[in-house]
Design a protein around this motif. Sequence first.
Motif, PDB file in Angstrom:
ATOM      1  N   PRO A 266       0.828  -1.232   0.000  1.00 23.91           N
ATOM      2  CA  PRO A 266       0.000   0.000   0.000  1.00 23.91           C
ATOM      3  C   PRO A 266       0.848   1.263   0.000  1.00 23.91           C
ATOM      4  CG  PRO A 266      -0.005  -1.047   2.154  1.00 23.91           C
ATOM      5  CD  PRO A 266       0.683  -2.005   1.242  1.00 23.91           C
ATOM      6  N   ASP A 267       2.062   1.177   0.511  1.00 24.58           N
ATOM      7  CA  ASP A 267       2.919   2.358   0.548  1.00 24.58           C
ATOM      8  C   ASP A 267       3.377   2.769  -0.851  1.00 24.58           C
ATOM      9  OD1 ASP A 267       4.236  -0.226   0.764  1.00 24.58           O
ATOM     10  OD2 ASP A 267       6.115   0.910   0.686  1.00 24.58           O
ATOM     11  N   ALA A 268       3.396   1.804  -1.795  1.00 19.47           N
ATOM     12  CA  ALA A 268       3.865   2.109  -3.145  1.00 19.47           C
ATOM     13  C   ALA A 268       2.766   2.709  -4.020  1.00 19.47           C
ATOM     14  CB  ALA A 268       4.401   0.843  -3.815  1.00 19.47           C
ATOM     15  N   TYR A 269       1.543   2.719  -3.522  1.00 21.50           N
ATOM     16  CA  TYR A 269       0.425   3.245  -4.339  1.00 21.50           C
ATOM     17  C   TYR A 269       0.536   4.760  -4.461  1.00 21.50           C
ATOM     18  CZ  TYR A 269      -4.190   4.844  -5.625  1.00 21.50           C
ATOM     19  OH  TYR A 269      -5.226   5.491  -6.239  1.00 21.50           O
ATOM     20  N   ARG A 270       0.281   5.244  -5.678  1.00 18.22           N
ATOM     21  CA  ARG A 270       0.305   6.687  -5.939  1.00 18.22           C
ATOM     22  C   ARG A 270      -1.030   7.101  -6.551  1.00 18.22           C
ATOM     23  NH1 ARG A 270       5.488   7.631  -9.560  1.00 18.22           N
ATOM     24  NH2 ARG A 270       4.452   9.689  -9.707  1.00 18.22           N
ATOM     25  N   ASP A 271      -1.612   8.162  -5.962  1.00 17.41           N
ATOM     26  CA  ASP A 271      -2.907   8.630  -6.464  1.00 17.41           C
ATOM     27  C   ASP A 271      -2.828   9.119  -7.904  1.00 17.41           C
ATOM     28  OD1 ASP A 271      -4.481   8.084  -4.267  1.00 17.41           O
ATOM     29  OD2 ASP A 271      -3.948   9.976  -3.266  1.00 17.41           O
ATOM     30  N   ASP A 272      -1.655   9.614  -8.301  1.00 17.16           N
ATOM     31  CA  ASP A 272      -1.541  10.178  -9.648  1.00 17.16           C
ATOM     32  C   ASP A 272      -1.230   9.127 -10.704  1.00 17.16           C
ATOM     33  OD1 ASP A 272       0.978   9.561  -8.844  1.00 17.16           O
ATOM     34  OD2 ASP A 272       1.888  11.493  -9.359  1.00 17.16           O
ATOM     35  N   SER A 273      -1.266   7.859 -10.345  1.00 13.71           N
ATOM     36  CA  SER A 273      -1.071   6.833 -11.369  1.00 13.71           C
ATOM     37  C   SER A 273      -2.256   6.813 -12.339  1.00 13.71           C
ATOM     38  CB  SER A 273      -0.885   5.452 -10.727  1.00 13.71           C
ATOM     39  OG  SER A 273      -2.020   5.118  -9.951  1.00 13.71           O
ATOM     40  N   ASN A 274      -3.445   7.156 -11.840  1.00 14.65           N
ATOM     41  CA  ASN A 274      -4.621   7.347 -12.696  1.00 14.65           C
ATOM     42  C   ASN A 274      -4.859   8.841 -12.820  1.00 14.65           C
ATOM     43  OD1 ASN A 274      -6.317   4.614 -13.181  1.00 14.65           O
ATOM     44  ND2 ASN A 274      -5.229   4.510 -11.222  1.00 14.65           N
ATOM     45  N   PHE A 275      -4.942   9.341 -14.018  1.00 16.70           N
ATOM     46  CA  PHE A 275      -5.139  10.778 -14.195  1.00 16.70           C
ATOM     47  C   PHE A 275      -6.003  11.032 -15.429  1.00 16.70           C
ATOM     48  CE2 PHE A 275      -1.986  10.942 -17.580  1.00 16.70           C
ATOM     49  CZ  PHE A 275      -1.158   9.865 -17.263  1.00 16.70           C
ATOM     50  N   PHE A 276      -6.764  12.139 -15.323  1.00 16.29           N
ATOM     51  CA  PHE A 276      -7.691  12.512 -16.393  1.00 16.29           C
ATOM     52  C   PHE A 276      -7.000  13.493 -17.336  1.00 16.29           C
ATOM     53  CE2 PHE A 276     -10.939  15.435 -18.053  1.00 16.29           C
ATOM     54  CZ  PHE A 276     -11.750  14.540 -18.714  1.00 16.29           C
ATOM     55  N   ILE A 277      -7.191  13.288 -18.653  1.00 15.09           N
ATOM     56  CA  ILE A 277      -6.597  14.190 -19.647  1.00 15.09           C
ATOM     57  C   ILE A 277      -7.685  15.058 -20.263  1.00 15.09           C
ATOM     58  CG2 ILE A 277      -5.377  14.306 -21.847  1.00 15.09           C
ATOM     59  CD1 ILE A 277      -3.874  11.828 -21.108  1.00 15.09           C
ATOM     60  N   THR A 278      -8.554  14.454 -21.052  1.00 19.24           N
ATOM     61  CA  THR A 278      -9.662  15.165 -21.706  1.00 19.24           C
ATOM     62  C   THR A 278     -10.606  14.125 -22.291  1.00 19.24           C
ATOM     63  OG1 THR A 278     -10.281  16.699 -23.475  1.00 19.24           O
ATOM     64  CG2 THR A 278      -8.384  15.319 -23.867  1.00 19.24           C
ATOM     65  N   ASN A 279     -11.843  14.527 -22.519  1.00 21.66           N
ATOM     66  CA  ASN A 279     -12.787  13.586 -23.130  1.00 21.66           C
ATOM     67  C   ASN A 279     -12.844  13.745 -24.646  1.00 21.66           C
ATOM     68  OD1 ASN A 279     -14.064  15.996 -23.346  1.00 21.66           O
ATOM     69  ND2 ASN A 279     -15.796  15.475 -22.013  1.00 21.66           N
ATOM     70  N   ASP A 280     -12.054  14.670 -25.191  1.00 24.83           N
ATOM     71  CA  ASP A 280     -11.997  14.825 -26.647  1.00 24.83           C
ATOM     72  C   ASP A 280     -11.107  13.726 -27.238  1.00 24.83           C
ATOM     73  OD1 ASP A 280     -12.486  16.661 -29.086  1.00 24.83           O
ATOM     74  OD2 ASP A 280     -10.322  16.302 -29.097  1.00 24.83           O
ATOM     75  N   GLN A 281     -11.613  13.083 -28.289  1.00 30.87           N
ATOM     76  CA  GLN A 281     -10.949  11.890 -28.823  1.00 30.87           C
ATOM     77  C   GLN A 281      -9.506  12.142 -29.250  1.00 30.87           C
ATOM     78  OE1 GLN A 281     -12.823  10.435 -32.372  1.00 30.87           O
ATOM     79  NE2 GLN A 281     -11.750   8.476 -32.336  1.00 30.87           N
ATOM     80  N   PHE A 282      -9.310  13.087 -30.139  1.00 33.51           N
ATOM     81  CA  PHE A 282      -7.965  13.246 -30.702  1.00 33.51           C
ATOM     82  C   PHE A 282      -7.058  14.096 -29.820  1.00 33.51           C
ATOM     83  CE2 PHE A 282     -10.539  12.100 -34.407  1.00 33.51           C
ATOM     84  CZ  PHE A 282      -9.823  10.996 -34.835  1.00 33.51           C
ATOM     85  N   SER A 283      -7.634  14.935 -28.964  1.00 28.97           N
ATOM     86  CA  SER A 283      -6.803  15.630 -27.979  1.00 28.97           C
ATOM     87  C   SER A 283      -6.228  14.615 -26.999  1.00 28.97           C
ATOM     88  CB  SER A 283      -7.627  16.679 -27.240  1.00 28.97           C
ATOM     89  OG  SER A 283      -8.122  17.641 -28.136  1.00 28.97           O
ATOM     90  N   TYR A 284      -7.066  13.666 -26.585  1.00 22.90           N
ATOM     91  CA  TYR A 284      -6.594  12.597 -25.694  1.00 22.90           C
ATOM     92  C   TYR A 284      -5.518  11.763 -26.388  1.00 22.90           C
ATOM     93  CZ  TYR A 284      -6.815   8.121 -23.202  1.00 22.90           C
ATOM     94  OH  TYR A 284      -6.497   6.962 -22.521  1.00 22.90           O
ATOM     95  N   THR A 285      -5.752  11.441 -27.663  1.00 17.52           N
ATOM     96  CA  THR A 285      -4.778  10.634 -28.405  1.00 17.52           C
ATOM     97  C   THR A 285      -3.435  11.350 -28.514  1.00 17.52           C
ATOM     98  OG1 THR A 285      -6.591   9.703 -29.697  1.00 17.52           O
ATOM     99  CG2 THR A 285      -4.383   9.438 -30.585  1.00 17.52           C
ATOM    100  N   ALA A 286      -3.485  12.638 -28.806  1.00 19.02           N
ATOM    101  CA  ALA A 286      -2.235  13.403 -28.915  1.00 19.02           C
ATOM    102  C   ALA A 286      -1.499  13.452 -27.581  1.00 19.02           C
ATOM    103  CB  ALA A 286      -2.548  14.815 -29.402  1.00 19.02           C
ATOM    104  N   ALA A 287      -2.255  13.589 -26.483  1.00 17.52           N
ATOM    105  CA  ALA A 287      -1.620  13.649 -25.163  1.00 17.52           C
ATOM    106  C   ALA A 287      -0.963  12.312 -24.810  1.00 17.52           C
ATOM    107  CB  ALA A 287      -2.657  14.029 -24.112  1.00 17.52           C
TER     108      ALA A 287
END
Length: 410
Positions: A266-287
């Motif tokens: 549990p100490d190795a878990y990082r909250d930022d391992s899951n992160f939101f980018i955008t819901n736009d298809q190609f903006s997400y793809t580019a990121a």
Amino acid sequence: MRALPALLALCFFTLYPVPYALASPLSPPDQFEAFDIPGDGGGSVGLSWRAAPFDEPTLRYQVYMADQAQGPFTRIAEFAANTHYKSDVDRPWWSWDRNKAYHYYQVKSTQDLRLEDSRPYFFKIAVTDGIQTIDGPIQSAVPAPNFFNPAKANNFLLMLLFSAIVLIAIAQAKRHPHIFLRRIPGLDAVEEAIGRATEMGRPILYLTGSDDMSSLSTIAATVILGQVAKKSAAYDTQLQVPHRDPIVMAICQEIVKESYLEAGRPDAYRDDSNFFITNDQFSYTAAVNGIMLRDRPAANFFMGFYYAEALLLAETGAGTGAIQIAGTDADLQLPFFITTCDYTLIGEELYAASAYLSREPVLVGTLRGQDLGKAFLLFSILIGTILATIGGLVGTQAFVPLLQLFRDFK
């Protein structure tokens, strides 16, 4: 001279043929019944009456309907007397008496003819030869929706059969945890990919697809994520999971956190391992492509459902030299993943991955039960094809009752 009357009679009846009605007098339709159609959704009534000896194409039946027994009646249909038999109705044998000794007509609710449920309607049948018309008795019926459709009883029985097979398979999986499952190379390579990322000191990139949590492929992707996260925690390898749906991200955060707890890290878990980018298809793809080019993850996982961004993501990942494992049920994107990824889970292999990786008895038993059910259906299709072919060649209807057992099976 003795033959003269007969000759004159022959000439007369040739010029003026005798109406059939004179040879066989008309009579009112016999055994007339009006009834609610069994197993329908309401808004329809069935009419049946016994076929008469005088039924010929020159005679016609007329169907009348009224809101009250006293009328007024409105003619809603007319057809030749040698048509519309019960045997013409396309229903399986266990839900319908396909008897050619009875006529049948179904009155349906349409834009021009409204039949309201739970309201009585009155019907009568008249027979006419164009000269005289004879009305039959009046019968009433109340259309109503039915809870159970007998024509679909085969679906119900086969559902019970497959449910029993799944339950038996689950019980067997609990008694024998190492029950055989067909090897899936793409899942065997998961540990190899994580080990490679650990050795190279690079992160693992995991994508859950472009759909939301209502998609089965997204659910399967999140389940596989739990197994990948567990191994990442055990190997102390960084996991990156970019998202384009905030709800999927919230669920994946809990799944990854739970996996780290199960792995004892549990100490190795990082909250930022899951992160939101955008819901736009190609903006997400580019990121995501930018993440691949900057961080150069050693292993890329493309699980879930993808659209046009599939090739853009997989080709960029292949260019970085990462080992890539994809899994999707998007038929149109499968060729792109197959050509650009090292391993690809095709269609249902994505759904089987959770059972394959976790070896959970319930999941393994369900998977095995589904495979047995599919084998049963394939065998039934083979036998049905053979019987239908033989029936067509020989010209017999002997196999129809057996074939109808699988009619409209869904």
